[in-house]
Motif scaffolding. Structure first.
Motif, short mmCIF file in Angstrom:
data_model
loop_
_atom_site.label_atom_id
_atom_site.label_comp_id
_atom_site.label_asym_id
_atom_site.label_seq_id
_atom_site.Cartn_x
_atom_site.Cartn_y
_atom_site.Cartn_z
N ASP A 76 0.82 -1.21 0.00
CA ASP A 76 0.00 0.00 0.00
C ASP A 76 0.86 1.27 0.00
O ASP A 76 0.45 2.32 0.52
CB ASP A 76 -0.97 0.00 1.19
CG ASP A 76 -0.26 -0.04 2.53
OD1 ASP A 76 0.99 -0.03 2.55
OD2 ASP A 76 -0.95 -0.04 3.57
N VAL A 77 2.07 1.17 -0.57
CA VAL A 77 2.92 2.35 -0.76
C VAL A 77 3.04 2.63 -2.25
O VAL A 77 2.73 1.76 -3.08
CB VAL A 77 4.31 2.14 -0.12
CG1 VAL A 77 4.18 1.96 1.39
CG2 VAL A 77 5.03 0.95 -0.75
N PRO A 78 3.47 3.82 -2.64
CA PRO A 78 3.61 4.13 -4.07
C PRO A 78 4.56 3.15 -4.76
O PRO A 78 5.63 2.82 -4.24
CB PRO A 78 4.18 5.55 -4.08
CG PRO A 78 3.73 6.14 -2.79
CD PRO A 78 3.75 5.01 -1.80
N MET A 79 4.15 2.71 -5.95
CA MET A 79 4.92 1.72 -6.70
C MET A 79 5.03 2.11 -8.17
O MET A 79 4.12 2.72 -8.74
CB MET A 79 4.24 0.34 -6.60
CG MET A 79 4.16 -0.23 -5.20
SD MET A 79 5.75 -0.70 -4.49
CE MET A 79 6.22 -2.05 -5.57
N LEU A 80 6.14 1.74 -8.76
CA LEU A 80 6.36 1.84 -10.20
C LEU A 80 6.73 0.44 -10.67
O LEU A 80 7.76 -0.11 -10.27
CB LEU A 80 7.50 2.83 -10.51
CG LEU A 80 7.99 2.90 -11.96
CD1 LEU A 80 6.88 3.38 -12.90
CD2 LEU A 80 9.20 3.82 -12.07
N THR A 81 5.89 -0.15 -11.49
CA THR A 81 6.09 -1.54 -11.92
C THR A 81 6.29 -1.58 -13.42
O THR A 81 5.44 -1.09 -14.18
CB THR A 81 4.87 -2.41 -11.54
OG1 THR A 81 4.54 -2.19 -10.17
CG2 THR A 81 5.17 -3.87 -11.73
N ALA A 82 7.40 -2.15 -13.87
CA ALA A 82 7.69 -2.29 -15.30
C ALA A 82 7.50 -3.75 -15.70
O ALA A 82 8.13 -4.65 -15.12
CB ALA A 82 9.12 -1.84 -15.61
N VAL A 83 6.61 -3.97 -16.66
CA VAL A 83 6.28 -5.34 -17.08
C VAL A 83 6.36 -5.43 -18.60
O VAL A 83 6.19 -4.45 -19.31
CB VAL A 83 4.88 -5.74 -16.58
CG1 VAL A 83 4.89 -6.02 -15.09
CG2 VAL A 83 3.85 -4.66 -16.89
N ARG B 290 14.22 4.76 -17.08
CA ARG B 290 15.21 5.32 -16.16
C ARG B 290 14.80 6.73 -15.71
O ARG B 290 14.94 7.08 -14.53
CB ARG B 290 16.58 5.35 -16.84
CG ARG B 290 17.72 5.78 -15.93
CD ARG B 290 19.06 5.70 -16.65
NE ARG B 290 20.15 6.12 -15.79
CZ ARG B 290 20.49 7.40 -15.61
NH1 ARG B 290 19.84 8.36 -16.22
NH2 ARG B 290 21.49 7.71 -14.80
N ASP B 291 14.28 7.52 -16.63
CA ASP B 291 13.80 8.86 -16.26
C ASP B 291 12.65 8.75 -15.25
O ASP B 291 12.58 9.52 -14.28
CB ASP B 291 13.33 9.63 -17.49
CG ASP B 291 14.48 10.06 -18.39
OD1 ASP B 291 15.63 10.05 -17.90
OD2 ASP B 291 14.23 10.41 -19.56
N LYS B 292 11.76 7.80 -15.47
CA LYS B 292 10.65 7.58 -14.54
C LYS B 292 11.18 7.21 -13.15
O LYS B 292 10.67 7.69 -12.13
CB LYS B 292 9.75 6.45 -15.05
CG LYS B 292 8.89 6.81 -16.24
CD LYS B 292 7.55 7.35 -15.80
CE LYS B 292 6.62 7.52 -16.99
NZ LYS B 292 5.39 8.24 -16.59
N ILE B 293 12.19 6.33 -13.13
CA ILE B 293 12.76 5.89 -11.86
C ILE B 293 13.37 7.08 -11.12
O ILE B 293 13.21 7.22 -9.90
CB ILE B 293 13.80 4.78 -12.10
CG1 ILE B 293 13.12 3.52 -12.65
CG2 ILE B 293 14.56 4.46 -10.82
CD1 ILE B 293 14.09 2.48 -13.17
#
Length: 319
Positions: free
Chosen positions: A256-263, A309-312
């Motif tokens: 339940d914390v902010p996440m960035l998922t790359a699939v 990478r920019d998103k990260i």
């Protein structure tokens, strides 16, 4: 999109699924006692004093102070890795960076973060944490104690991540609650399990996460560690009882914390339906970044990786 059309595999690494179908992948049925199992493991890990030891590394970099690191994990397992400290600015955030199943032979100096203390742990049995008779070969490492639910090595690897967080808090107490996690493939899968139960981690990035939807992972043709598990299952027929407790998608439902998922839409090593099961399970604050392919070179990969990478960098920016 430029999903690869030509490849050397005897199966289709898209599994015939389009994006809309992947986004509709649901969670597997979870076993009774899943939370109790992981909460007990987390409390055990919290009780460990990591006793970090730092020394000057052979690596050097103009932007980072580089230190070799050894700390203790559960079972008094010594974990090796590296700590990067910024040459400019203070330490206002922490970040633990997991690795893929190939292990890690040096830190990633190109992480787009500032004012951040970064730990690169090598999980037990791999790279700087090699420990015979545990095999460094992913197809064998993934089977270590798979017949013993409570001793399965993947649980120990999750604990190694928790103890990396403990190491950051030991060294920099003000970072508790300001620590992120980033992991790819193997590191993405264990990261989902680690983040789900560790309130000290305030955000996470998972790329091509492994260990999602274990029933599908056992069925969908794959290469690498998943193939190793499938071959073991074909012979022994007993692994799902253990694997259901090590399902990254089941764990991700608790995040339940902010996440960035790359699939990825195409991946021979971590089947896309299994990756999307993890991404789809995260109900809150999750941005899903779509890659054309994973674990495979493809036209446009450099551009997609640069965009990610920019998103990260934005995601882990100190505020």
């Amino acid at each position: 999109m430029s999903i690869p059309k030509q490849h050397p595999f005897a199966f289709d690494p898209t599994y015939g699924m389009r994006l809309e179908e992947l986004l509709a992948i649901e969670l597997p049925e979870e076993p009774a006692g899943f939370d109790a199992f992981w909460e007990a493991r987390y409390l055990k890990a919290l009780a460990v004093d990591p006793q970090p030891v730092l020394s000057l590394s052979k690596f050097s970099h103009p932007d980072w102070h580089v230190l070799d690191l050894v700390y203790l994990s559960t079972g008094t397992f010594k974990i090796g890795g590296w700590l990067l400290l910024p040459r400019e600015g203070g330490v206002r955030r922490g970040l633990v960076v997991g690795h893929g199943y190939g292990g890690r032979d040096q830190p990633d100096f190109n992480l787009p973060v500032e004012e951040t203390a970064v730990i690169f742990p090598c999980c037990r049995g791999l790279s700087l944490s090699r420990h015979p008779p545990i095999s460094e070969n992913p197809s064998w490492h993934v089977l270590h104690d798979i017949d013993k639910r409570d001793a399965y090595i993947i649980g120990g690897c999750v604990a190694d991540i928790w103890l990396a967080v403990s190491t950051l808090v030991t060294l920099y107490p003000w970072l508790s609650g300001h620590i992120g996690y980033s992991g790819i493939s193997f590191g993405g899968g264990i990261g989902a399990m680690a983040i789900a139960y560790d309130e000290r981690i305030d955000r996470g990035h998972l790329a091509l996460p492994s260990f999602g939807h274990q029933p599908l992972r056992l069925k969908l043709p794959s290469v690498g560690s998943a193939q190793g598990v499938q071959e073991y299952q074909a012979e022994h027929q007993n692994v799902l009882e253990t694997l259901r407790f090590y399902d990254a998608a089941t764990a991700a439902r608790r995040i339940d914390v902010p996440m960035l998922t790359a699939v990825a839409l195409f991946d021979p090593a971590v089947a896309p339906p299994c990756q999307f099961a993890v991404a789809n399970a995260i109900r809150k604050y999750n941005e899903i970044f779509i890659l054309d392919a994973g674990h495979f070179d493809y036209p446009g990969s450099a551009e997609q990786e640069a965009a990610l990478r920019d998103k990260i960098g934005q995601f882990f920016r100190v505020t």
